[in-house]
Write an enzyme that holds these catalytic residues in place. Structure first.
Site, PDB file in Angstrom:
ATOM      1  CB  CYS A   6      -4.402   5.877  10.717  1.00  0.00           C
ATOM      2  SG  CYS A   6      -4.958   4.423   9.648  1.00  0.00           S
TER       3      CYS A   6
ATOM      4  NE  ARG B  33      -0.596  10.158   9.836  1.00  0.00           N
ATOM      5  CZ  ARG B  33      -0.870   9.231   9.284  1.00  0.00           C
ATOM      6  NH1 ARG B  33      -2.288   8.651   9.443  1.00  0.00           N
ATOM      7  NH2 ARG B  33       0.085   8.697   8.315  1.00  0.00           N
TER       8      ARG B  33
ATOM      9  NE  ARG C 297      -7.513   4.098   4.968  1.00  0.00           N
ATOM     10  CZ  ARG C 297      -6.706   4.954   5.653  1.00  0.00           C
ATOM     11  NH1 ARG C 297      -6.812   5.174   6.891  1.00  0.00           N
ATOM     12  NH2 ARG C 297      -5.488   5.369   5.272  1.00  0.00           N
TER      13      ARG C 297
ATOM     14  CB  ILE D 217       0.848  18.705   5.886  1.00  0.00           C
ATOM     15  CG1 ILE D 217      -0.141  19.825   5.842  1.00  0.00           C
ATOM     16  CG2 ILE D 217       0.090  17.305   5.692  1.00  0.00           C
ATOM     17  CD1 ILE D 217      -0.952  19.889   4.471  1.00  0.00           C
ATOM     18  CG  ASP D 218       4.736  20.876  10.389  1.00  0.00           C
ATOM     19  OD1 ASP D 218       4.362  19.869  10.080  1.00  0.00           O
ATOM     20  OD2 ASP D 218       5.522  21.549  11.263  1.00  0.00           O
TER      21      ASP D 218
ATOM     22  CE  LYS E 233      -1.985   1.628   3.986  1.00  0.00           C
ATOM     23  NZ  LYS E 233      -1.539   3.177   4.294  1.00  0.00           N
ATOM     24  CG  ASN E 234       2.112   2.775   3.705  1.00  0.00           C
ATOM     25  OD1 ASN E 234       0.794   2.753   3.419  1.00  0.00           O
ATOM     26  ND2 ASN E 234       2.509   2.408   4.503  1.00  0.00           N
TER      27      ASN E 234
ATOM     28  CG  ASP F 132       2.945   1.589   9.491  1.00  0.00           C
ATOM     29  OD1 ASP F 132       2.874   1.894   8.535  1.00  0.00           O
ATOM     30  OD2 ASP F 132       2.701   2.305  10.190  1.00  0.00           O
TER      31      ASP F 132
END
Ligand code: EPZ
Length: 420
Positions: A116, A121, A397, A123-124, A22-23, A305
């Site tokens: 998730c 989380r 997902r 996004i800076d 997935k990633n 994970d």
């Protein structure tokens, strides 16, 4: 929201192929937008996050077609630069479209990513890099509009290794006017796969897998095809499913060079493994010892994970296993659900102390994130009686056929659709 019924006290035995990653697939799909032509991705996992990313590409005007696990993308015509509200919020990797759309079109209108709930989380890091490369960022309602005629070359150091920010920087740099040097980069395998994919399309990138990556910029891309690698987290989840049931599970096509830290922990609990070519053979009949102390870390450390699935196994091990989470500030949520099954877990700051062995008892529990949901299935396999896992959509997902795989290995999982 649907649910699944997980039969307990099973012993998994057998051989399973490992799904595509997935990633790795998600940033590569976002990268396909950089090329005004065809991109063919083999071994693409058929999971909801991939379908969401596919829909966002189609909303930009891309053509898509599936042939089994091969996804054919035609990004010759990109006729829009705004992502529909609502889609971005379904997953974290929508943020990757910032880098590839800035590179391709010089503009993108996009909402904040979802994903998730395992921490704030922000996004800076992503936005700071784009600003350094000359992009203007404005707020438009709940969305951001990023624009830049031509991204400039920079030497940029991330405050800390971030998988997504590193990937976004690579994607944005492909068409930058001058070379881009990214420092303090993440070293996860998915970064190397993204760079290998972009190289096979014609980009000039060096240093992936190290802390410093140099992207030459001014790329001229061409049609290409790439095979998505095996999913190291899905593979690790299956190893831990075998461990919790004291079974013997073989994984065909497991990513040999990406499982070292997990297999070290697996041996600490008493697991035995060997490789037969590309197949990982695991034997969990002697699994019983606690794992001592395990700390999640950026690659090549123990992957965050796999922290929740490991926690589920630790409930069944003798003594106290101490798990420290250093990547996300809220990734112990599954402990509350495991405690409903009888687990004895004490959380102190970013450390979970898991006492065992405990006879887990099946009951109704709720998935709250992707890997936490997988952990509840892992716990249910060992529990006495049946475990009902609600909100199993989280699991789907990232895992293409987790339930079917477990059942092929001797498990008993039944999915109850939400409509019933
Ligand atoms: C990727 O998320 C993965 N997702 C995650 O997998 C994985 O857990 C994570 O990397 C770490 O390995 C995908 O690849 C789609 P980060 P990402 O940026 O990119 C902070 C799963 O289960 N940070 O490396 O979001 C951040 O809050 C998912 O498959 C900032 O502060 O992770 C976190 O504490 C879950 N500002 C840390 O850095 C930023 O701008 C590492 O996050 C970006 C990140």
């Amino acid at each position: 929201m649907g649910k699944i019924l997980v039969g307990g006290e099973v012993c998994l035995k057998g051989e399973i192929p490992v799904q595509g990653s997935k990633n790795a697939a998600l940033p590569i799909m976002a990268g396909a937008i950089l090329h005004r032509g065809y991109t063919v991705l083999h071994n693409c996992p058929r999971i909801s996050d991939v379908y969401n990313m596919e829909q966002m590409l189609k909303d930009f005007g891309a053509g898509t077609r599936w042939e089994g696990h091969t996804l054919i993308l035609d990004c010759s015509q990109i006729c829009g630069t705004a992502v529909k509200e609502g889609l971005c919020g379904r997953m974290r990797s929508s943020v990757m479209l910032m880098g590839s759309m800035l590179g391709r079109c010089g503009r993108v209108q996009i909402g904040y990513p979802g994903g998730c709930v395992i921490g704030k989380r922000p996004i800076d890091y992503h936005l700071k890099l784009f600003t350094d490369m000359g992009a203007a960022i404005e707020r438009k309602g709940r969305q951001l509009v990023l624009s830049c005629k031509e991204l400039k070359g920079v030497r940029h150091r991330f405050p800390r290794p971030s998988v997504g920010a590193t990937e976004n920087g690579i994607l944005a740099a492909v068409y930058a006017r001058e070379p881009v040097i990214l420092e303090n980069c993440a070293r996860e395998p998915e970064i190397r796969h993204l760079c290998a994919f972009l190289r096979c399309m014609g980009a000039d990138i060096e240093g992936d897998g190290t802390g410093s990556i140099c992207i030459a910029g001014n790329s001229r891309l061409h049609d290409g095809e790439y095979t998505i690698p095996a999913d190291r987290i899905a593979a690790g989840t299956l190893v831990l499913s075998g461990a919790v049931t004291r079974g013997q599970v073989s994984l065909v096509g497991a990513p040999r060079e990406e499982l070292d830290e997990l297999l070290k922990v697996y041996e600490k609990m008493g697991g035995q493994f060997s490789w037969n070519g590309g197949t990982l053979l695991t034997d969990s009949r002697r699994v019983r010892n606690n794992v001592g102390e395990v700390t999640t870390a950026v690659h090549p450390g123990f992957p965050t994970d796999l922290q929740s699935p490991l926690m589920a196994v630790c409930c069944t091990l003798e003594g106290v296993s101490r798990i420290r989470e250093t990547i996300f500030e809220d990734r112990f949520r599954v402990a509350g659900q495991l405690s409903r099954m009888g687990a004895r877990i004490r959380i102190m700051d970013n450390e979970a102390m898991v006492e065992g062995p405990v006879r887990l008892t099946g009951c109704a529990v709720r998935a709250q994130d992707l890997r936490g949901g997988a952990a509840l299935v892992v716990a249910g396999l060992a529990a006495r009686g049946q475990t009902v896992v609600e909100c199993q959509e989280y699991i789907e997902r990232g895992y293409e056929s987790f339930y079917e795989e477990i059942n092929l290995l001797g498990g008993r999982i039944v999915k109850i659709d939400s409509k019933t």
